[in-house]
Structure formats: structure tokens, C-alpha cells
Scaffold this motif. Sequence first.
Motif, PDB file in Angstrom:
ATOM      1  N   ASN A 186      59.351 -46.186  18.091  1.00 56.87           N
ATOM      2  CA  ASN A 186      59.040 -44.881  17.345  1.00 56.87           C
ATOM      3  C   ASN A 186      57.912 -44.060  17.855  1.00 56.87           C
TER       4      ASN A 186
ATOM      5  N   ASN B 297      63.692 -53.067  12.972  1.00 56.11           N
ATOM      6  CA  ASN B 297      63.345 -52.512  14.106  1.00 56.11           C
ATOM      7  C   ASN B 297      62.178 -53.395  14.781  1.00 56.11           C
TER       8      ASN B 297
ATOM      9  N   GLN C  57      53.170 -44.970   5.684  1.00 56.71           N
ATOM     10  CA  GLN C  57      54.141 -44.713   4.818  1.00 56.71           C
ATOM     11  C   GLN C  57      53.925 -44.878   3.230  1.00 56.71           C
TER      12      GLN C  57
ATOM     13  N   PHE D 192      57.042 -39.024   8.051  1.00 58.67           N
ATOM     14  CA  PHE D 192      57.570 -39.574   9.471  1.00 58.67           C
ATOM     15  C   PHE D 192      57.492 -38.255  10.226  1.00 58.67           C
TER      16      PHE D 192
HETATM   17  C1  LMR Z   1      57.878 -44.610   9.407  1.00 60.20           C
HETATM   18  O1  LMR Z   1      57.776 -43.370   8.621  1.00 60.20           O
HETATM   19  O2  LMR Z   1      56.822 -44.603  10.079  1.00 60.20           O
HETATM   20  C2  LMR Z   1      58.996 -44.977   9.838  1.00 60.20           C
HETATM   21  O3  LMR Z   1      59.667 -45.498   8.556  1.00 60.20           O
HETATM   22  C3  LMR Z   1      60.060 -44.260  10.346  1.00 60.20           C
HETATM   23  C4  LMR Z   1      61.441 -45.103  10.655  1.00 60.20           C
HETATM   24  O4  LMR Z   1      62.384 -44.924   9.981  1.00 60.20           O
HETATM   25  O5  LMR Z   1      61.399 -46.087  11.411  1.00 60.20           O
END
Ligand code: LMR
Length: 336
Positions: A214, A147, A172, A193
Amino acid sequence: MKRRSAMAAAAVALLPVGLRAQAQQPIVLKFSHVVAADTPKGKGALRFKELAEKNTGGKVRVEVYPNSQLYKDGEELQMLQLGSVQMLAPSVSKFGPLGAREFELFDLPYLFDNYDELHKVTQGPIGQSLLKKLESKGILGLAFWDNGFKEMSSNKPLRTPADFRGQKLRIQSSKVLDSQMRALGATPQVMAFSEVYQALQTGVVDGTENPPSNLYTQKMHEVQKYLTLSDHGVIEYAVVVNKKFWDGLPPDIRAGLDSAMKEATKYADDIARQENEDALAKVRASGKTQIITLTADEKKAWKKALLKVHRDHEAQIGKDVIREIYKETGFDPDKL
Ligand code: LMR
């Protein structure tokens, strides 16, 4: 007649996947993830679906479930192990509860300066040996997907470590991320999330960390006044499958899926940086969040405050592994 075909379908569903393919029923591969479809991971999953179905001549049907529609963080890994879902691409920061905390090396603050440095690990022997560690848990790691670099958001401007005092920030499920927030003086709170937007909106937490893709696709910028371009860490994914499912596939079908995965991986990695740049531009254009760029001195202060996290997790991640990564990426703790 109708009843007979329903019975035939039910009988086929009971067959092992290999035999099911021979019986001409498509093998269903459920791919679940927690982010929006319009993100690097979301787009990578859709590209995999397209290629997998094409390469197998329709013998495999990939069903992609974005945005935690099927399962939230935590749940999804358990469901993968149980075989209720066949493929996921969790952020590697979520493997800890499974007993694979070595993956949290990716959470060490400021370890990577750019994608090339990150690829030295994900595409080299350290990445391969990490994926191997999942096998004993019934999980096969197929690939790493990028990402990007995380930025810190809150309703208060975060420029210096002192600004973190009293802040409650969502993380996380990673011990390294817990230490990171504490080293800055904040209180970390682990949360799925899918629950973050509401927690920010209602003030359950003050802020969080995310790559812009995100933040924007979850509309978090609408409930966060400030975004600091700190680039202090990364969100990296591992695409994982239920090992029994994968091993049970007929070899020609598995080869078709392997090559679909290779191509989807390249695609996801190729678009990641641009997706994040575009998302940041949209956050900026929305006028809802003020974007803070750190001066060189301010960034240095963040790096200095966070170096402790590397030392504190040497035992968990492995001192040798950390040294090896420093060598690969040119990270020099003495030069901070
Ligand atoms: C998060 O929980 O912040 C990220 O892992 C979400 C993701 O899958 O990009």
C-alpha cells in the motif's frame, strides 16, 4: 429501430437480476475498492473478474473500480448496503462504523506472528462467525483475503515508544487502532485511505501504518523519510456483497461466482507475501525512505507498550474470543 432497442434495454434493466439473465443481458457486478490495481487486493479483484466472466459464460460482467475511483472508505459500505455497488473488499478495520466492532480483533497489536497464525482465525470458526455477523446489515461475507503485516512510517525515525510522542498518525476507523496509537504516545487521526498521500505531503499528519504494497503503490514512500519494519499488525480484507443481490442470482450463476471467488481467494492469498516483499524492495531501491529494522529488545519494548490494547478491548471483542485466538496462535501475554 434504434429507439425500440433502447426501450427494450431499459425494460430489461427494470427486471429482477434473475429474469435479466434469462433476457440475455449481462448482470453487471460492480466491484469497488480503494487500493491500486497493482496490489494483492487489486490483483485478486481482477482475477475474480476474469474467472467470474468465464464461469458464467459472459452472463455476468464484473466491473472493477480501483483506487477509490467510485467510493472512498466509509462511503463504499453505505453504497454496498444501498445496492449502488455489489462487491467490495474493505479492510476489516473499517466495519466498526457499521456496528461490527468485533472485526477489530485483527487490529490487536502483535496478535499474529505470521500468515499461518492469521489463517487459523480467518479460515476457522471464528472467521466464519464474524462474517455471519454482517448478514443482519444486508451484507454477505464471502471470503477473507490477505494483504499483510503493517509497518510504521513517519518523517522521524520511530525506534522506541518514546519516539511516538507528539506524532500525529493516520489510522483507519478502528477503536483498537486508536488505542494502539495512544498506547505508543501518538495522536491518531482517522482518515480515508484516498486522502493519506496528500495529508502526508502537506504535513496534516506526520505518518501512518501500512503494508509495503500500500505504501509503495500510493507513493507514500516519497513523502515519508523513515519506515520501521515493526510488523505490529495486519491488514486483512473481507470480500463482501450486497445480500439481496447475491440471493437474487440464479443458482447456476451464483455457483459460477462462488467458484470464481474460491479460486481468486487462493490466488490473492498466494501472492500477498511476495507482493509485499517486492514493494519493500522497491521502496528500498528508491532511496527515498530509510528503512529501520528493530533489534529484538526494541521490538520487545513495542510489544510491552502495546499489550495494554488487548486488555482494554476485551469487552468490545469478547474475552473468550481473545483467549481462543491466543490458544490457536500460541500468543502468550506473560511471555512478552
Ligand atoms: C487503509 O485504509 O489503510 C487500508 O485499509 C487500505 C486497503 O484497503 O488496503
